[in-house]
Design a protein around this motif. Structure first.
Motif, PDB file in Angstrom:
ATOM      1  N   ASP A  82      26.381  -5.051  31.190  1.00 54.72           N
ATOM      2  CA  ASP A  82      27.246  -4.098  30.494  1.00 54.72           C
ATOM      3  C   ASP A  82      28.722  -4.326  30.807  1.00 54.72           C
ATOM      4  O   ASP A  82      29.576  -3.703  30.205  1.00 54.72           O
ATOM      5  N   TRP A 111      19.835  -9.496  31.826  1.00 58.57           N
ATOM      6  CA  TRP A 111      21.019  -9.282  32.664  1.00 58.57           C
ATOM      7  C   TRP A 111      20.626  -9.474  34.121  1.00 58.57           C
ATOM      8  O   TRP A 111      19.454  -9.342  34.483  1.00 58.57           O
ATOM      9  N   HIS A 114      25.435  -6.513  37.895  1.00 59.28           N
ATOM     10  CA  HIS A 114      26.076  -5.249  37.549  1.00 59.28           C
ATOM     11  C   HIS A 114      27.212  -5.023  38.538  1.00 59.28           C
ATOM     12  O   HIS A 114      26.998  -5.056  39.744  1.00 59.28           O
ATOM     13  N   PHE A 119      21.684  -9.802  41.067  1.00 59.99           N
ATOM     14  CA  PHE A 119      20.320  -9.426  41.481  1.00 59.99           C
ATOM     15  C   PHE A 119      19.343 -10.607  41.519  1.00 59.99           C
ATOM     16  O   PHE A 119      18.211 -10.455  41.954  1.00 59.99           O
ATOM     17  N   LEU A 123      16.622  -9.477  34.272  1.00 57.66           N
ATOM     18  CA  LEU A 123      16.293  -8.070  34.063  1.00 57.66           C
ATOM     19  C   LEU A 123      16.324  -7.733  32.570  1.00 57.66           C
ATOM     20  O   LEU A 123      17.081  -8.337  31.802  1.00 57.66           O
TER      21      LEU A 123
ATOM     22  N   LEU B  14      22.440   1.402  33.544  1.00 54.82           N
ATOM     23  CA  LEU B  14      22.205   0.080  34.126  1.00 54.82           C
ATOM     24  C   LEU B  14      22.521   0.122  35.611  1.00 54.82           C
ATOM     25  O   LEU B  14      21.883  -0.531  36.421  1.00 54.82           O
ATOM     26  N   GLU B  15      23.512   0.942  35.951  1.00 55.94           N
ATOM     27  CA  GLU B  15      23.847   1.101  37.364  1.00 55.94           C
ATOM     28  C   GLU B  15      22.673   1.717  38.122  1.00 55.94           C
ATOM     29  O   GLU B  15      22.341   1.288  39.230  1.00 55.94           O
ATOM     30  N   PHE B  17      19.568   1.460  37.278  1.00 54.80           N
ATOM     31  CA  PHE B  17      18.554   0.404  37.327  1.00 54.80           C
ATOM     32  C   PHE B  17      18.855  -0.513  38.503  1.00 54.80           C
ATOM     33  O   PHE B  17      17.980  -0.806  39.333  1.00 54.80           O
ATOM     34  N   GLY B  18      20.120  -0.923  38.608  1.00 50.57           N
ATOM     35  CA  GLY B  18      20.511  -1.826  39.675  1.00 50.57           C
ATOM     36  C   GLY B  18      20.357  -1.202  41.047  1.00 50.57           C
ATOM     37  O   GLY B  18      19.848  -1.818  41.975  1.00 50.57           O
TER      38      GLY B  18
END
Lengths: 302, 261
Positions: A82, A111, A114, A119, A123, B14-15, B17-18
């Motif tokens: 994102d 992805w 982040h 990671f 994903l 998404l944060e 998720f991370g």
């Protein structure tokens, strides 16, 4: 290994990837590959493994590239992230493309970064309009920076998102329409995702936009079960290609005719002979197939 | 699958998720579902597991001697704590672990093994040498006609792969026993420091156990001191400094790529 000094720039074969079988390049196989008369038609490398400045990895890749065309496969660009793409990373991909002149360049619909955190896994992304816009912007940036058409790979996924508003195929078709990128069709990923989401892998393969496919992937997966005891397949790349995936591959080739096909084996890496025999199974099917698609995919090799 | 209107996945999600990937205690992120549309924690844990296992493997690759000394189980547990608190910031896994030596130094339960941080530092330096830029080494033969005064004025550029590790622990002996297999584990006494020159003049990484004062001499050369200045500095720090020996080792290690007169 062939006796090359670190500083020699050997003559190279042409870049183009033939419609034959290739294998993922593993450092432990390089010496045997260079000393063998028979081999595969091309090798694929993970770009991130060649982002050091020098030494053995580049020396090996130069020696391989002298004798084989290579395809370059990025695993860390995080096209589905994102935030903005990592420009430094994109710059490293550009430098590798310029240095090794791969016949194909591909990345994933996934992805992995982040904020500041990477990671190290592919994903999943939700299939909705905001994500579609972002992914297309990122692909535009990649293709502009590298000055070539890229292939985007369909993912293996284990979960779905409540807020997805379209199917994976609709999402991929729209990406191709907006960006002009090609697709890398990973047949194992199709099987893994379709089993995991209880959809028909045959329908997925039959509906896939084959005119824009520049490369196929085959690999092994590991069986597991999910929260409710349903089958859950893990894209482990740690064993032979499953019989069900070979069947899907044969069905696909009847539509597409021969296409560059890669065997991926990244974990519990076997002796070179084992990987080579997997590639030969694919190669035999590629040489036998009577299928042919109408349109040429020459633009994908740019 | 049911669709929630006006609920596009925002950056915040998404944060989530991370964050849930790196924190095994965290709830799984909202809106992540299985084929029946229900939350699927076990499915989400596949990602959690992939992330952790692959990052631990990257550390195992980069720090094999530390793993050998700690044993695979302890190393995995230590690495998990490191990944949770110092996740990578780059997709290039050969660069993951730069702060692992410092992390080991400050990890209280390992306080009885104070040499492990420096062993990790040695392995990190070895990795940097392995991936360093290629460069042609300098032929010391061109110096044979120079007199002592001219020699003292020379400055050298070090090969891009050169790393100097100074330790109050026998780091090279530990690496020889736990990584290179060139020394038996039983033969090591954990006392007395070792300074090490690491270089990679061609494809193979070379390690040299440096004599007293040699490390400070080479660091002086790296900082741009002339041969005479660096030697004087090394002598002032250590009266046993032997210029001839360090030059022989350095030439043998291919440590220099350029000389300026």
């Amino acid at each position: 290994m062939a006796e090359l000094s670190v500083f020699d720039q050997p003559e190279r074969v042409a870049s183009a990837i033939p419609n034959r079988a290739g294998a993922g390049l593993k450092p432990e196989h390089v010496s045997e590959i260079l000393n063998s008369k028979t081999s595969v038609a091309f090798f694929e490398v993970h770009a991130e493994n060649y982002m050091g400045d020098g030494g053995v990895p580049h020396h090996q890749l130069e020696a391989i590239r002298a004798r084989f065309p290579i395809s370059m496969h990025g695993v860390g660009l995080s096209i589905g992230a994102d935030g903005p793409l990592d420009r430094a990373h994109l710059g490293r991909l550009k430098a590798l493309n310029e240095r090794y002149e791969p016949g194909l360049f591909s990345e994933h619909l996934a992805w992995s970064t982040h904020g500041d955190t990477y990671f190290n896994d592919l994903l999943p992304v939700p299939y909705d309009e905001p994500t579609l816009t972002r992914v297309c912007d990122h692909i535009d940036e990649v293709q502009e920076t590298l000055g070539r058409t890229m292939l985007l790979e369909n993912p293996s996924t284990y979960v779905a998102f409540e807020q997805s508003t379209m199917s994976e195929l609709a999402f991929l078709n729209e990406i191709v329409r907006r960006t002009g990128c090609g697709l890398l069709l990973d047949v194992n990923n199709v099987y893994v995702s379709c089993v995991n989401h209880q959809r028909s892998a045959i329908d997925y393969i039959d509906e896939f936009p084959i005119d824009v496919v520049g490369e196929l992937h085959l690999g092994g997966h590991a069986p597991d079960v999910d929260d409710a005891g349903r089958p859950l397949l893990i894209d482990a790349h740690d064993r032979e290609v499953d019989a069900a995936v070979w069947d899907l591959y044969k069905r696909l080739l009847e539509r597409t005719g021969p296409l560059p096909t890669l065997i991926e084996w990244d974990n519990d890496v076997p002796e070179w002979n084992i990987l080579l025999s997997e590639a030969r199974l694919a190669d035999a099917l590629l040489c036998e197939t009577k299928g042919s698609r109408v349109k040429s995919n020459a633009r994908l090799a740019g | 699958m049911h669709v929630l209107q006006g609920n596009a996945l925002s950056p915040l999600q998404l944060e989530d998720f991370g964050r849930s990937l790196l924190d095994s205690e965290a709830d799984i992120p909202a809106g992540v579902i299985g084929p029946d549309g229900k939350a699927a924690p076990k499915r989400f844990s596949v990602y959690r597991n992939n992330v952790m296992v692959s990052l631990i493997e990257a550390l195992e690759q980069n720090f094999p001697a530390v793993m050998k000394m700690l044993g695979p189980g302890y190393f995995k547990a230590l690495s998990k704590l490191y990944v949770e608190t110092h996740p990578p910031q780059s997709p290039v896994m050969m660069w993951f672990g730069s702060s692992f030596p410092d992390f080991i130094d400050t990890f209280e339960p390992l306080a009885l093994y104070p040499y492990l941080g420096d062993l990790a530092r040695f392995e990190w330096a070895w990795l940097q040498a392995y991936h360093a830029k290629d460069a042609e080494i300098f032929d010391p033969g061109v110096l044979s006609d120079l007199g002592a005064d001219a020699l003292a004025e020379l400055t050298f550029d070090l090969h891009p792969s050169v790393r100097i590790v100074q330790s109050k622990w026998p780091v090279l002996s530990l690496a020889e026993a736990n990584r290179f297999g060139t020394r038996s584990v039983d033969s090591i006494e954990i006392e007395g420091g070792e300074d090490v020159l690491i270089s990679r003049p061609a494809l193979d990484v070379i390690v040299f156990r440096l004599k007293p004062g040699a490390a400070s001499f080479l660091i002086g050369i790296a900082e741009g001191l002339s041969l005479g200045e660096a030697a004087a500095q090394a002598e002032s720090l250590n009266e046993m400094f032997d210029l001839g020996a360090v030059l022989r080792d350095s030439f043998e290690a291919g440590a220099f790529i350029k000389v300026s007169m």
